[in-house]
Design an enzyme around this catalytic site. Structure first.
Site, PDB file in Angstrom:
ATOM      1  CE  LYS A   1     -59.416  29.721 -27.625  1.00  0.00           C
ATOM      2  NZ  LYS A   1     -60.249  28.640 -27.244  1.00  0.00           N
TER       3      LYS A   1
ATOM      4  CD  GLU B   1     -63.649  25.416 -19.670  1.00  0.00           C
ATOM      5  OE1 GLU B   1     -63.164  24.793 -20.167  1.00  0.00           O
ATOM      6  OE2 GLU B   1     -63.935  26.679 -19.612  1.00  0.00           O
TER       7      GLU B   1
END
Length: 428
Positions: free
Chosen positions: A186, A231
């Site tokens: 990723k 976040e």
């Protein structure tokens, strides 16, 4: 105002701080004065609670691979030498350092910690004011007042940053090919855009709009970096550690019934679940040396924000060492949510394909008190106001790329992630 380099205790100023309880001051952002440079306005708010600050009693700038360690050493010395009278004694009272750190050690943006001269906070129905000065000057509690309302930006012009949308889509396609070839699992690719106004931007305007529209995020301002992050990289409070991981995103339509169907689709998406698993694993592995009794849920939940929905997981643990919140943030950065997996290889792909310096975008941003407690988010949904020309701001957005990613869909996702700052500016 003092700005001290890292070094032995003799080079660190002795701060005198006083924290007193006050009556509820109302909207905290409305207290920010109108006569400060954007870099001297601090904020960390969620659902109306948190802290705002202004002025600089002390600050430090650090650079390179040791930017975290140098900042942490300076704060330890500041904390050890400070003379503090704290009548409230809660996390965030007494002297507080607000900070932001560059994503990469090679970035010219470096890092900064700022101790405001004034901090006004509220938590669990208790409000306080902290005033800080250099030794020899007894801090006086300021009169809290609401200055004139900030003016909206005018004459906004948005231009491409390092890459155009089409060029960035090509970069996404190149990243997908690297992933399918087995070079990385990723990679998170970011893009930037630049906005210019006819006059200097008022950070108070941006903060007010963000806090109103995205109340369930953390609205932050540190050294001209302004945003509303969903976040939480790490929170340390009285021996407990918490982290909220977001990875996997879908844009909302504004139709509640349709959005519920999209949320269900997101929760079943193999592409998004794979991206999310990498991010959760990287956080759990980074925290495990510092924690025991860690709780890592097996499946994520869907976090609903006004513009997008994310797959989210809350990880919690009990601290087993003396690591401060900043030390924990350092150990977590960069997580797979903002870099990729494996980290080193993903970082190389980012350097090659993004063709820009992220600055402090996607780096830790937050605060820490003298006990080491604090909250550090990831600098997302944000922009960096130009310190030398405050009429300019760089906006950032990033997307996690895995084998199943589609460049057109990722470009649309990046546009959705730019919306909070564009709306705050008034650029629809």
């Amino acid at each position: 105002m003092t700005s001290e380099p890292a070094g032995p205790p003799s080079s660190v100023p002795v701060l005198v701080a006083r924290t007193s309880a006050v009556a509820d001051p109302g909207q905290l952002i409305a207290l920010l004065p109108d006569d400060q440079h954007p870099s001297d306005l601090m904020s960390w708010l969620r659902e109306g609670d948190g802290m705002v600050g202004w002025g600089r009693a002390a600050s430090i700038s650090t650079n390179g691979p040791t930017r975290f360690d140098d900042a942490a050493a300076w704060w330890r010395d500041i904390s050890a030498r400070a003379v503090v009278r704290d009548d409230v004694r809660r996390p965030g009272t007494g002297p507080v350092a607000f900070g932001s750190f560059a994503f990469r050690s090679t970035s010219a943006s470096g890092a900064t910690l700022v101790v405001p001269e004034v901090v006004v906070g509220r938590r669990d129905g208790i409000a306080w004011v902290t005033t800080v000065s250099v030794a020899g000057n007894l801090p006086q509690q300021p009169e809290l007042r609401t200055p004139p309302c900030p003016e909206s930006p005018v004459g906004l012009q948005l231009t491409d940053g390092a890459l155009t949308g089409a060029q960035w889509s090509d970069a996404v396609d190149a990243a997908v090919q690297r992933i399918r070839a087995g070079e990385v699992d990723k990679v998170v690719l970011a893009r930037d855009v630049e906005v210019r106004a006819d006059s200097d931007l008022d950070a108070r305007w941006l903060l007010g709009r963000l806090a109103s529209s995205y109340a369930n995020t953390w609205t932050f301002s540190v050294d001209g970096l302004v945003g509303a992050t969903p976040e939480m990289l790490v929170r340390r409070e009285k021996g407990l550690v918490h982290s909220r991981i977001l990875a996997g995103t879908i844009r909302r339509t504004g139709d509640d019934e349709h959005d519920l169907a999209l949320a269900a689709k997101l929760a079943r998406s193999s592409k998004d679940l794979e991206e999310h698993e990498y991010a959760v694993r990287s956080v759990a592995e980074a925290l495990s040396p510092h924690c025991q009794s860690m709780n890592v849920p097996e499946a994520p939940f869907v976090l609903h924000l006004p513009n997008v929905m994310h797959l989210a997981t809350d990880v919690a643990g009990v601290l087993t060492d003396e690591a401060t919140s900043l030390t924990l943030a350092q150990s977590l950065h960069p997580s797979a949510a903002v870099c990729g997996t494996p980290t080193a290889q993903a970082a190389e792909v980012i350097d090659e394909l993004e063709q820009m310096d992220r600055g402090r975008y996607a780096g830790p941003v937050g605060w820490m008190d003298t006990k080491g407690d604090g909250e550090w988010g990831i600098a997302l949904r944000c922009g960096q106001i130009d310190g030398e020309n405050p009429s300019r701001i760089r906006l950032f957005a990033g997307c996690g790329i895995v084998a199943g990613s589609d460049p057109a869909a990722e470009l649309a996702e990046s546009e959705a992630k730019l919306l909070p700052m564009r709306h705050a500016l008034g650029h629809e």
